[in-house]
Each structure stands twice: as structure tokens, then as C-alpha cells.
Design a protein around this motif. Structure first.
Motif, short mmCIF file in Angstrom:
data_model
loop_
_atom_site.label_atom_id
_atom_site.label_comp_id
_atom_site.label_asym_id
_atom_site.label_seq_id
_atom_site.Cartn_x
_atom_site.Cartn_y
_atom_site.Cartn_z
N ARG A 173 11.61 -1.31 -7.06
CA ARG A 173 12.31 -1.45 -8.35
C ARG A 173 11.75 -0.47 -9.37
NH1 ARG A 173 15.22 -6.46 -9.10
NH2 ARG A 173 15.09 -7.70 -7.20
N GLN A 174 10.42 -0.34 -9.42
CA GLN A 174 9.80 0.59 -10.36
C GLN A 174 10.19 2.03 -10.06
OE1 GLN A 174 5.60 -0.21 -10.20
NE2 GLN A 174 5.75 -1.89 -11.67
N ALA A 175 10.36 2.34 -8.77
CA ALA A 175 10.72 3.70 -8.37
C ALA A 175 12.22 3.93 -8.40
CB ALA A 175 10.18 3.99 -6.97
N GLY A 176 13.00 2.86 -8.62
CA GLY A 176 14.45 2.99 -8.64
C GLY A 176 15.03 3.25 -7.26
N GLU A 177 14.38 2.71 -6.23
CA GLU A 177 14.81 2.91 -4.85
C GLU A 177 15.23 1.59 -4.21
OE1 GLU A 177 12.31 5.11 -2.21
OE2 GLU A 177 11.58 6.41 -3.80
N GLU A 178 16.06 1.71 -3.19
CA GLU A 178 16.38 0.56 -2.35
C GLU A 178 15.73 0.78 -1.00
OE1 GLU A 178 20.50 -0.37 -2.04
OE2 GLU A 178 20.73 -0.67 -4.19
N ILE A 179 15.03 -0.23 -0.52
CA ILE A 179 14.31 -0.16 0.75
C ILE A 179 14.87 -1.25 1.66
CG2 ILE A 179 12.04 -0.35 1.87
CD1 ILE A 179 12.11 2.00 -0.02
N SER A 180 15.03 -0.95 2.93
CA SER A 180 15.50 -1.94 3.90
C SER A 180 14.58 -3.14 3.92
CB SER A 180 15.55 -1.30 5.30
OG SER A 180 15.89 -2.27 6.25
N ALA A 181 15.15 -4.33 4.05
CA ALA A 181 14.36 -5.56 4.07
C ALA A 181 13.91 -5.94 5.47
CB ALA A 181 15.17 -6.71 3.46
N ASP A 182 14.27 -5.15 6.48
CA ASP A 182 13.89 -5.52 7.85
C ASP A 182 12.85 -4.57 8.44
OD1 ASP A 182 15.48 -3.30 8.21
OD2 ASP A 182 16.71 -4.17 9.79
N LEU A 183 11.88 -4.19 7.62
CA LEU A 183 10.81 -3.30 8.08
C LEU A 183 9.76 -4.05 8.88
CD1 LEU A 183 10.15 -1.30 4.78
CD2 LEU A 183 11.59 -0.63 6.71
N THR A 184 9.04 -3.31 9.71
CA THR A 184 7.88 -3.87 10.40
C THR A 184 6.69 -3.82 9.45
OG1 THR A 184 7.13 -1.74 11.25
CG2 THR A 184 8.71 -3.00 12.63
N LYS A 185 5.60 -4.46 9.84
CA LYS A 185 4.38 -4.42 9.02
C LYS A 185 3.93 -2.98 8.80
CE LYS A 185 2.33 -8.84 10.41
NZ LYS A 185 1.19 -9.45 11.10
N ALA A 186 3.95 -2.19 9.88
CA ALA A 186 3.50 -0.80 9.77
C ALA A 186 4.42 0.01 8.87
CB ALA A 186 3.42 -0.17 11.17
N GLU A 187 5.73 -0.15 9.04
CA GLU A 187 6.68 0.58 8.20
C GLU A 187 6.54 0.18 6.74
OE1 GLU A 187 10.32 1.16 11.43
OE2 GLU A 187 10.20 -0.69 10.25
N ALA A 188 6.37 -1.11 6.49
CA ALA A 188 6.20 -1.59 5.12
C ALA A 188 4.95 -0.99 4.49
CB ALA A 188 6.14 -3.11 5.09
N SER A 189 3.87 -0.94 5.26
CA SER A 189 2.63 -0.37 4.75
C SER A 189 2.81 1.10 4.38
CB SER A 189 1.52 -0.52 5.79
OG SER A 189 0.33 0.04 5.32
N GLU A 190 3.52 1.83 5.22
CA GLU A 190 3.76 3.24 4.93
C GLU A 190 4.62 3.41 3.68
OE1 GLU A 190 5.37 4.39 8.71
OE2 GLU A 190 3.38 4.67 9.58
N GLN A 191 5.64 2.57 3.52
CA GLN A 191 6.50 2.65 2.35
C GLN A 191 5.72 2.26 1.09
OE1 GLN A 191 9.60 3.81 1.95
NE2 GLN A 191 9.69 4.35 4.11
N ILE A 192 4.87 1.24 1.19
CA ILE A 192 4.05 0.82 0.06
C ILE A 192 3.14 1.97 -0.38
CG2 ILE A 192 2.09 -0.64 -0.59
CD1 ILE A 192 3.52 -2.91 1.04
N GLU A 193 2.50 2.61 0.58
CA GLU A 193 1.60 3.71 0.26
C GLU A 193 2.38 4.86 -0.42
OE1 GLU A 193 -1.03 6.82 2.79
OE2 GLU A 193 -1.33 4.71 3.26
N ARG A 194 3.54 5.17 0.11
CA ARG A 194 4.36 6.24 -0.47
C ARG A 194 4.79 5.89 -1.90
NH1 ARG A 194 9.60 7.10 -1.34
NH2 ARG A 194 10.28 5.21 -0.26
N LEU A 195 5.27 4.66 -2.09
CA LEU A 195 5.75 4.25 -3.41
C LEU A 195 4.62 4.08 -4.41
CD1 LEU A 195 8.57 1.78 -2.35
CD2 LEU A 195 8.85 3.99 -3.48
N GLN A 196 3.44 3.70 -3.95
CA GLN A 196 2.30 3.63 -4.86
C GLN A 196 2.03 5.01 -5.45
OE1 GLN A 196 -0.71 1.95 -2.26
NE2 GLN A 196 -0.70 0.04 -3.41
N GLY A 197 2.13 6.03 -4.62
CA GLY A 197 1.92 7.39 -5.11
C GLY A 197 3.00 7.81 -6.10
N GLU A 198 4.24 7.43 -5.81
CA GLU A 198 5.35 7.81 -6.68
C GLU A 198 5.33 7.07 -8.01
OE1 GLU A 198 9.21 7.73 -4.89
OE2 GLU A 198 8.54 8.84 -3.13
#
Length: 79
Positions: free
Chosen positions: A48-73
Motif C-alpha cells: 500500500r505504501q509503495a502503491g503496488e498490488e502484490i499477489s496474495a498467494d505467495l510462498t514464504k520465500a516469495e513473500a520474504s523477497e517481496q518484503i525485502e524489495r518493498l522495504q528498500g522502495e
């Protein structure tokens, strides 16, 4: 093997220089399981803060990678 013989047994010794907190998500034993509720909640906040939509059916690993990416953004990096 009796229960008392396991007192000195260990599994998965940490190698020198390894930091388990920095393990690559693709190497996680449970990385292919669905993301956890806390991951989903935090990912929702970051997306929401990044103004992006992310799939809700991610795996733990995929979610972690997206979290890390969005934290940077979003400037919420933990480093």
C-alpha cells in the motif's frame, strides 16, 4: 535409542561465518509453504505504501523477497 541419549545430540550445526538470519529464502526448508499471516499483513502494508498490488498467494520465500524489495522502495529497510 533412549530419550536420555539425545541430550548431547545436535542437528544442523552453524558453519563459521554463517548468519541464519541472512539465509537465502530459496534455501529455506519451508520456503514453498504459503506465506504466514504476519508476512501477509506486513506485505499488505508495504505494498500500500509503495502503491503496488502484490499477489496474495505467495510462498514464504516469495513473500520474504517481496518484503525485502518493498522495504528498500519505501525506505523501511531494516539495514
Amino acid at each position: 535409542m533412549s530419550d536420555t541419549s539425545r541430550e548431547h545430540e545436535t542437528l544442523g550445526a552453524q558453519r563459521e561465518g554463517d548468519n541464519p538470519a541472512e539465509k537465502d529464502p530459496s534455501d529455506w526448508v519451508t520456503g514453498d509453504e504459503p506465506m504466514t499471516a504476519p508476512q501477509a499483513s506486513y506485505l499488505d502494508t508495504l505494498a500500500r505504501q509503495a502503491g503496488e498490488e502484490i499477489s496474495a498467494d505467495l510462498t514464504k520465500a516469495e513473500a520474504s523477497e517481496q518484503i525485502e524489495r518493498l522495504q528498500g522502495e519505501t525506505g523501511r529497510s531494516t539495514e
